[in-house]
Design an enzyme around this catalytic site. Structure first.
Site, PDB file in Angstrom:
ATOM      1  N   GLN A   1      46.341  39.495  29.107  1.00 49.55           N
ATOM      2  CA  GLN A   1      45.364  38.715  29.865  1.00 49.55           C
ATOM      3  C   GLN A   1      44.036  38.658  29.100  1.00 49.55           C
ATOM      4  O   GLN A   1      43.472  39.697  28.757  1.00 49.55           O
ATOM      5  CB  GLN A   1      45.115  39.296  31.250  1.00 49.55           C
ATOM      6  CG  GLN A   1      44.264  38.322  32.073  1.00 49.55           C
ATOM      7  CD  GLN A   1      43.813  38.858  33.408  1.00 49.55           C
ATOM      8  OE1 GLN A   1      43.108  39.859  33.461  1.00 49.55           O
ATOM      9  NE2 GLN A   1      44.208  38.187  34.475  1.00 49.55           N
TER      10      GLN A   1
ATOM     11  N   CYS B   1      38.375  37.332  38.284  1.00 47.23           N
ATOM     12  CA  CYS B   1      37.729  38.635  38.343  1.00 47.23           C
ATOM     13  C   CYS B   1      36.332  38.516  38.953  1.00 47.23           C
ATOM     14  O   CYS B   1      35.496  37.772  38.463  1.00 47.23           O
ATOM     15  CB  CYS B   1      37.634  39.235  36.947  1.00 47.23           C
ATOM     16  SG  CYS B   1      36.887  40.859  37.000  1.00 47.23           S
TER      17      CYS B   1
ATOM     18  N   ASN C   1      50.154  36.781  45.005  1.00 41.69           N
ATOM     19  CA  ASN C   1      49.699  38.152  44.750  1.00 41.69           C
ATOM     20  C   ASN C   1      48.722  38.599  45.840  1.00 41.69           C
ATOM     21  O   ASN C   1      47.972  37.805  46.377  1.00 41.69           O
ATOM     22  CB  ASN C   1      49.015  38.202  43.356  1.00 41.69           C
ATOM     23  CG  ASN C   1      48.170  39.441  43.136  1.00 41.69           C
ATOM     24  OD1 ASN C   1      46.961  39.350  42.954  1.00 41.69           O
ATOM     25  ND2 ASN C   1      48.785  40.610  43.170  1.00 41.69           N
TER      26      ASN C   1
ATOM     27  N   ASP D   1      48.197  42.653  47.992  1.00 49.44           N
ATOM     28  CA  ASP D   1      48.602  43.590  49.045  1.00 49.44           C
ATOM     29  C   ASP D   1      50.102  43.756  49.229  1.00 49.44           C
ATOM     30  O   ASP D   1      50.528  44.243  50.281  1.00 49.44           O
ATOM     31  CB  ASP D   1      48.018  43.169  50.397  1.00 49.44           C
ATOM     32  CG  ASP D   1      46.565  43.574  50.538  1.00 49.44           C
ATOM     33  OD1 ASP D   1      46.022  44.128  49.563  1.00 49.44           O
ATOM     34  OD2 ASP D   1      45.996  43.332  51.599  1.00 49.44           O
TER      35      ASP D   1
ATOM     36  N   GLY E   1      50.168  44.780  42.043  1.00 50.82           N
ATOM     37  CA  GLY E   1      49.293  45.644  41.267  1.00 50.82           C
ATOM     38  C   GLY E   1      49.244  47.033  41.867  1.00 50.82           C
ATOM     39  O   GLY E   1      49.986  47.929  41.476  1.00 50.82           O
TER      40      GLY E   1
HETATM   41  C1  LIG Z   1      41.482  48.729  39.650  1.00 53.99           C
HETATM   42  C2  LIG Z   1      41.774  47.265  39.581  1.00 53.99           C
HETATM   43  C3  LIG Z   1      41.663  46.590  38.374  1.00 53.99           C
HETATM   44  C4  LIG Z   1      41.947  45.222  38.300  1.00 53.99           C
HETATM   45  N1  LIG Z   1      41.877  44.599  37.084  1.00 53.99           N
HETATM   46  C5  LIG Z   1      42.200  43.279  36.981  1.00 53.99           C
HETATM   47  C6  LIG Z   1      42.215  42.622  35.726  1.00 53.99           C
HETATM   48  O1  LIG Z   1      41.972  43.210  34.672  1.00 53.99           O
HETATM   49  N2  LIG Z   1      42.522  41.290  35.705  1.00 53.99           N
HETATM   50  C7  LIG Z   1      42.833  40.592  36.848  1.00 53.99           C
HETATM   51  O2  LIG Z   1      43.109  39.392  36.782  1.00 53.99           O
HETATM   52  N3  LIG Z   1      42.874  41.207  38.043  1.00 53.99           N
HETATM   53  C8  LIG Z   1      42.565  42.521  38.134  1.00 53.99           C
HETATM   54  N4  LIG Z   1      42.629  43.150  39.341  1.00 53.99           N
HETATM   55  C9  LIG Z   1      43.154  42.391  40.495  1.00 53.99           C
HETATM   56  C10 LIG Z   1      44.666  42.621  40.599  1.00 53.99           C
HETATM   57  O3  LIG Z   1      45.355  42.102  39.495  1.00 53.99           O
HETATM   58  C11 LIG Z   1      45.239  41.982  41.868  1.00 53.99           C
HETATM   59  O4  LIG Z   1      45.006  40.601  41.842  1.00 53.99           O
HETATM   60  C12 LIG Z   1      44.641  42.564  43.129  1.00 53.99           C
HETATM   61  O5  LIG Z   1      44.514  43.975  43.047  1.00 53.99           O
HETATM   62  C13 LIG Z   1      45.497  42.218  44.359  1.00 53.99           C
HETATM   63  O6  LIG Z   1      46.820  42.587  44.162  1.00 53.99           O
HETATM   64  P1  LIG Z   1      47.427  44.005  44.648  1.00 53.99           P
HETATM   65  O7  LIG Z   1      47.062  44.140  46.106  1.00 53.99           O
HETATM   66  O8  LIG Z   1      48.902  43.880  44.409  1.00 53.99           O
HETATM   67  O9  LIG Z   1      46.771  45.079  43.833  1.00 53.99           O
HETATM   68  C14 LIG Z   1      42.325  44.504  39.455  1.00 53.99           C
HETATM   69  C15 LIG Z   1      42.423  45.177  40.666  1.00 53.99           C
HETATM   70  C16 LIG Z   1      42.160  46.545  40.756  1.00 53.99           C
HETATM   71  C17 LIG Z   1      42.296  47.233  42.068  1.00 53.99           C
END
Ligand SMILES: Cc1cc2nc3c(=O)[nH]c(=O)nc-3n(C[C@H](O)[C@H](O)[C@H](O)COP(=O)(O)O)c2cc1C
Length: 367
Positions: free
Chosen positions: A71, A101, A202, A204, A226
């Site tokens: 990414q 982001c 994507n 939760d 994630g």
């Molecule tokens: C600690 C942390 C770091 C993350 N870093 C990135 C990142 O580098 N690039 C990105 O597009 N999203 C990033 N995200 C967002 C996640 O990719 C994802 O979209 C978000 O956490 C929701 O999905 P989840 O509930 O499955 O975690 C980050 C989220 C968290 C919690």
């Protein structure tokens, strides 16, 4: 499923988590199974072009870590194009662009979710990247800046025209940060906005049932996880099993959690060295511990971790301490078991709303 010319064995994806989705974590997940395309943390395009050692460490990979997406973030079209070309030249399977982001450092330079407000500029940047490489170029976005500006469907349409091969969409706005509920209707609007390319939902997804609901309610072609993968590295395997109609596999036992955590640490040490790997593991251990039941004795010690020997001592001490919470069969007594994981969008709306409203100070019982 297919992303551009890339044929994938799974429609379940790992979402980038800066600071976590490094080579050791990806390998840990791949060894368990159910995952195919995994991604790195976000990498600054300019740093990559400058061959900054930290940026190069972020894209460190090995043959067992395939297929891999990197990414990128950045707002200078030439830098993004050249970084994509460099990644293609070293065998990366696809390049993802960070458009979601919410972190100030990223938005300030026009990257991340700031991109969502400038469609023409963003389309030009993507087109330049697509023309420079044969591998798929994908984009990851949020639903929009805030509830009044749900721009993701428009942006997805524009990106498809510019040649993007897939869209990853986190079902929250930038304003929401990580709070509130994931908006499945918002993801569905993105799915409907594009003509041919896959949209991957994507946000939760922490259980196989939540993944199934995201597929069913949004019509998305894939689901990306994630934090769910951190609580539960078995999530891809279990979800694939469930989606095939083969039922719900039981949550892994404590011993299996320890085995995987130990393997994760061993890989961290292999990739980052013992001192640095252990230091990094200080924030990783507590994620595993969220499913251990009572874990204060583990958490207290893991945050001071500096060697594998110390890790083993910590585990030994913790396992002895933990016995008080076990029944005769060696399982956690019911009142100590962690509550089942539940996605925000699977909660009863009334409960979700109640949880969002802060409890007012004062005589609550008469209000
Ligand atoms: C600690 C942390 C770091 C993350 N870093 C990135 C990142 O580098 N690039 C990105 O597009 N999203 C990033 N995200 C967002 C996640 O990719 C994802 O979209 C978000 O956490 C929701 O999905 P989840 O509930 O499955 O975690 C980050 C989220 C968290 C919690």
């Amino acid at each position: 499923m297919q992303i551009g010319a890339l044929h994938l064995k799974s429609n379940l994806f790992l979402s980038p988590l800066a600071g976590y989705t490094n080579l050791p974590f990806r390998l840990t997940l791949r060894e368990i199974g159910g995952l195919d395309l995994a991604t790195t943390d976000l990498v600054n395009a300019r740093s990559l072009l400058e061959r900054n050692p930290k940026a190069l460490k972020l894209i460190e990979t090995c043959p067992a870590d395939r297929p891999l997406a990197v990414q990128l973030f950045g707002s200078v079209p030439e830098e993004m194009r050249d970084a994509a070309a460099y990644l293609a030249s070293i065998g990366v399977a696809s390049v993802d662009i960070n458009m979601g982001c919410p972190v100030r450092k990223v938005c300030r330079v026009g990257g991340g979710s700031a991109m969502m407000t400038e469609l023409d500029k963003t389309a030009r940047l993507v087109r330049g990247m697509v023309q420079a490489v044969k591998i798929p170029v994908t984009a990851k976005m949020r639903l929009g800046w805030d509830d009044q500006n749900l721009t993701a469907p428009d942006l997805a349409r524009v990106l498809e025209d510019a040649g993007a091969a897939a869209i990853f969409v986190h079902g929250r706005t930038r304003e929401q940060g990580f709070g509130g509920s994931v908006n499945l209707a918002g993801i569905r609007a993105v799915v409907r906005a594009v003509k041919h390319i896959p949209v991957i939902g994507n946000g939760d997804v922490t259980t196989p049932q939540a993944a199934q609901m995201m597929f069913a309610e949004t019509g998305c072609a894939g689901v990306s996880m994630g934090r769910g993968a951190f609580y539960n590295p078995w999530i891809f395997l279990h979800t694939a099993h469930y989606l095939r109609g083969d039922g719900l596999l039981p949550e892994p036992e404590f011993e299996e959690r320890l085995r995987v955590m130990r393997r994760h640490l061993a890989l961290m040490v292999e990739v980052f060295g013992e001192e640095h790997g252990c230091r990094m593991f200080r924030k990783i251990g507590p994620w595993y511990a969220k499913r251990f039941g009572p874990a204060s004795e583990f958490n207290k010690r893991i945050v001071k971790l500096s060697s594998i020997a110390q890790f083993e001592e910590t585990l030994e001490h913790f396992c002895t301490w933990r016995r008080q919470f076990l029944d005769e069969a060696g399982r956690l007594k019911p009142n100590y078991r962690p509550p089942p994981l539940e996605a925000s969008f699977m909660r009863e709306p009334a409960v979700a709303d109640r949880q969002e409203i802060p409890v007012p100070k004062g005589p609550v019982e008469v209000w």
